[in-house]
Motif scaffolding. Structure first.
Motif, PDB file in Angstrom:
ATOM      1  N   UNK A 225      14.091  19.435  -4.088  1.00  0.00           N
ATOM      2  CA  UNK A 225      14.360  18.786  -2.804  1.00  0.00           C
ATOM      3  C   UNK A 225      13.172  18.920  -1.858  1.00  0.00           C
ATOM      4  N   UNK A 226      12.556  20.101  -1.840  1.00  0.00           N
ATOM      5  CA  UNK A 226      11.394  20.315  -0.981  1.00  0.00           C
ATOM      6  C   UNK A 226      10.238  19.402  -1.396  1.00  0.00           C
ATOM      7  N   UNK A 227       9.960  19.361  -2.699  1.00  0.00           N
ATOM      8  CA  UNK A 227       8.871  18.492  -3.184  1.00  0.00           C
ATOM      9  C   UNK A 227       9.173  17.020  -2.915  1.00  0.00           C
ATOM     10  N   UNK A 228      10.431  16.623  -3.021  1.00  0.00           N
ATOM     11  CA  UNK A 228      10.801  15.239  -2.703  1.00  0.00           C
ATOM     12  C   UNK A 228      10.512  14.916  -1.246  1.00  0.00           C
ATOM     13  N   UNK A 229      10.869  15.839  -0.359  1.00  0.00           N
ATOM     14  CA  UNK A 229      10.615  15.642   1.073  1.00  0.00           C
ATOM     15  C   UNK A 229       9.120  15.556   1.343  1.00  0.00           C
ATOM     16  N   UNK A 230       8.344  16.426   0.701  1.00  0.00           N
ATOM     17  CA  UNK A 230       6.888  16.412   0.877  1.00  0.00           C
ATOM     18  C   UNK A 230       6.300  15.100   0.374  1.00  0.00           C
ATOM     19  N   UNK A 231       6.760  14.630  -0.773  1.00  0.00           N
ATOM     20  CA  UNK A 231       6.246  13.373  -1.342  1.00  0.00           C
ATOM     21  C   UNK A 231       6.582  12.198  -0.432  1.00  0.00           C
ATOM     22  N   UNK A 232       7.803  12.150   0.060  1.00  0.00           N
ATOM     23  CA  UNK A 232       8.199  11.051   0.949  1.00  0.00           C
ATOM     24  C   UNK A 232       7.337  11.057   2.207  1.00  0.00           C
ATOM     25  N   UNK A 233       7.123  12.228   2.800  1.00  0.00           N
ATOM     26  CA  UNK A 233       6.284  12.327   3.999  1.00  0.00           C
ATOM     27  C   UNK A 233       4.825  12.035   3.714  1.00  0.00           C
ATOM     28  N   UNK A 234       4.322  12.591   2.612  1.00  0.00           N
ATOM     29  CA  UNK A 234       2.899  12.415   2.276  1.00  0.00           C
ATOM     30  C   UNK A 234       2.570  10.981   1.888  1.00  0.00           C
ATOM     31  N   UNK A 235       3.554  10.230   1.410  1.00  0.00           N
ATOM     32  CA  UNK A 235       3.280   8.858   0.984  1.00  0.00           C
ATOM     33  C   UNK A 235       2.971   7.930   2.155  1.00  0.00           C
TER      34      UNK A 235
ATOM     35  N   UNK B  22       0.962   8.903   4.731  1.00  0.00           N
ATOM     36  CA  UNK B  22      -0.352   9.251   5.289  1.00  0.00           C
ATOM     37  C   UNK B  22      -1.483   8.335   4.779  1.00  0.00           C
ATOM     38  N   UNK B  23      -1.701   8.188   3.466  1.00  0.00           N
ATOM     39  CA  UNK B  23      -2.810   7.324   3.029  1.00  0.00           C
ATOM     40  C   UNK B  23      -2.710   5.879   3.524  1.00  0.00           C
ATOM     41  N   UNK B  24      -1.539   5.219   3.442  1.00  0.00           N
ATOM     42  CA  UNK B  24      -1.482   3.859   3.997  1.00  0.00           C
ATOM     43  C   UNK B  24      -1.737   3.815   5.500  1.00  0.00           C
ATOM     44  N   UNK B  25      -1.268   4.825   6.230  1.00  0.00           N
ATOM     45  CA  UNK B  25      -1.503   4.854   7.674  1.00  0.00           C
ATOM     46  C   UNK B  25      -2.992   4.953   7.976  1.00  0.00           C
ATOM     47  N   UNK B  26      -3.696   5.802   7.254  1.00  0.00           N
ATOM     48  CA  UNK B  26      -5.145   5.953   7.458  1.00  0.00           C
ATOM     49  C   UNK B  26      -5.872   4.672   7.051  1.00  0.00           C
ATOM     50  N   UNK B  27      -5.542   4.151   5.878  1.00  0.00           N
ATOM     51  CA  UNK B  27      -6.193   2.920   5.390  1.00  0.00           C
ATOM     52  C   UNK B  27      -5.993   1.778   6.371  1.00  0.00           C
ATOM     53  N   UNK B  28      -4.751   1.571   6.801  1.00  0.00           N
ATOM     54  CA  UNK B  28      -4.467   0.422   7.661  1.00  0.00           C
ATOM     55  C   UNK B  28      -4.894   0.651   9.100  1.00  0.00           C
ATOM     56  N   UNK B  29      -4.994   1.891   9.532  1.00  0.00           N
ATOM     57  CA  UNK B  29      -5.572   2.152  10.846  1.00  0.00           C
ATOM     58  C   UNK B  29      -7.005   1.641  10.880  1.00  0.00           C
TER      59      UNK B  29
ATOM     60  N   UNK C 120       0.834  -1.202   0.000  1.00  0.00           N
ATOM     61  CA  UNK C 120       0.000   0.000   0.000  1.00  0.00           C
ATOM     62  C   UNK C 120       0.867   1.250   0.000  1.00  0.00           C
ATOM     63  N   UNK C 121       1.924   1.261   0.829  1.00  0.00           N
ATOM     64  CA  UNK C 121       2.842   2.406   0.823  1.00  0.00           C
ATOM     65  C   UNK C 121       3.521   2.532  -0.536  1.00  0.00           C
ATOM     66  N   UNK C 122       3.962   1.416  -1.088  1.00  0.00           N
ATOM     67  CA  UNK C 122       4.686   1.427  -2.350  1.00  0.00           C
ATOM     68  C   UNK C 122       3.850   2.015  -3.478  1.00  0.00           C
ATOM     69  N   UNK C 123       2.600   1.584  -3.575  1.00  0.00           N
ATOM     70  CA  UNK C 123       1.710   2.101  -4.618  1.00  0.00           C
ATOM     71  C   UNK C 123       1.472   3.598  -4.404  1.00  0.00           C
ATOM     72  N   UNK C 124       1.263   3.994  -3.156  1.00  0.00           N
ATOM     73  CA  UNK C 124       1.020   5.408  -2.845  1.00  0.00           C
ATOM     74  C   UNK C 124       2.230   6.262  -3.197  1.00  0.00           C
ATOM     75  N   UNK C 125       3.414   5.836  -2.760  1.00  0.00           N
ATOM     76  CA  UNK C 125       4.622   6.597  -3.054  1.00  0.00           C
ATOM     77  C   UNK C 125       4.858   6.689  -4.558  1.00  0.00           C
TER      78      UNK C 125
END
Length: 134
Positions: A107-117, A119-126, A79-84
């Protein structure tokens, strides 16, 4: 090159020469997530074939039996892999349009993408592991 002579050309850069930055990590993670997506697709296909052929014993071991924990971890990673890969693919689409090549912004967008990727798996799996929104 003749024997006994030394080559004075510089060697190719190595990781010790480069300073790590988010864009470099993002590129590596994009490749890793692509490999995980391929492996996950094959594993899910095998699981569907087991379901279709009536191999209830194998499916039960993977879903509720002794290997259920491994199945859960694998699905979370997938799930994380597909999201990222999706989020980073959007960045690649922007690059294809000629946008977002500035180093600091990239670099900023890369950091945001890594962090944001995460969130969706965490919510789904929670919700999946706690039984839903009830």
């Amino acid at each position: 090159m003749a024997s006994g002579t030394t080559d004075t050309r510089p060697l190719s850069p190595h990781l010790s020469v480069w300073r790590w930055h988010a864009t470099m990590l993002s590129s590596i993670l994009h490749r890793v997530s692509g490999i995980i997506n391929y492996i996950g697709a094959v594993v899910l296909t095998v699981w569907l074939v087991l379901l279709a052929t009536g191999s209830e014993g194998a499916v039960e071991i993977l879903t509720t039996g002794s290997l259920a924990w491994l199945t859960t971890i694998g699905l979370i990673v997938l799930t994380w892999s597909v999201t990222y890969h999706f989020f980073n693919g959007l960045r690649h689409l922007a690059w294809d349009a000629g946008k977002g090549f500035d180093p600091a912004g990239s670099n900023l967008r890369s950091t945001i993408i890594i962090g944001a990727s995460v969130v969706p798996p965490a919510v789904i799996w929670f919700f999946a592991l706690t039984g839903g929104a009830s």
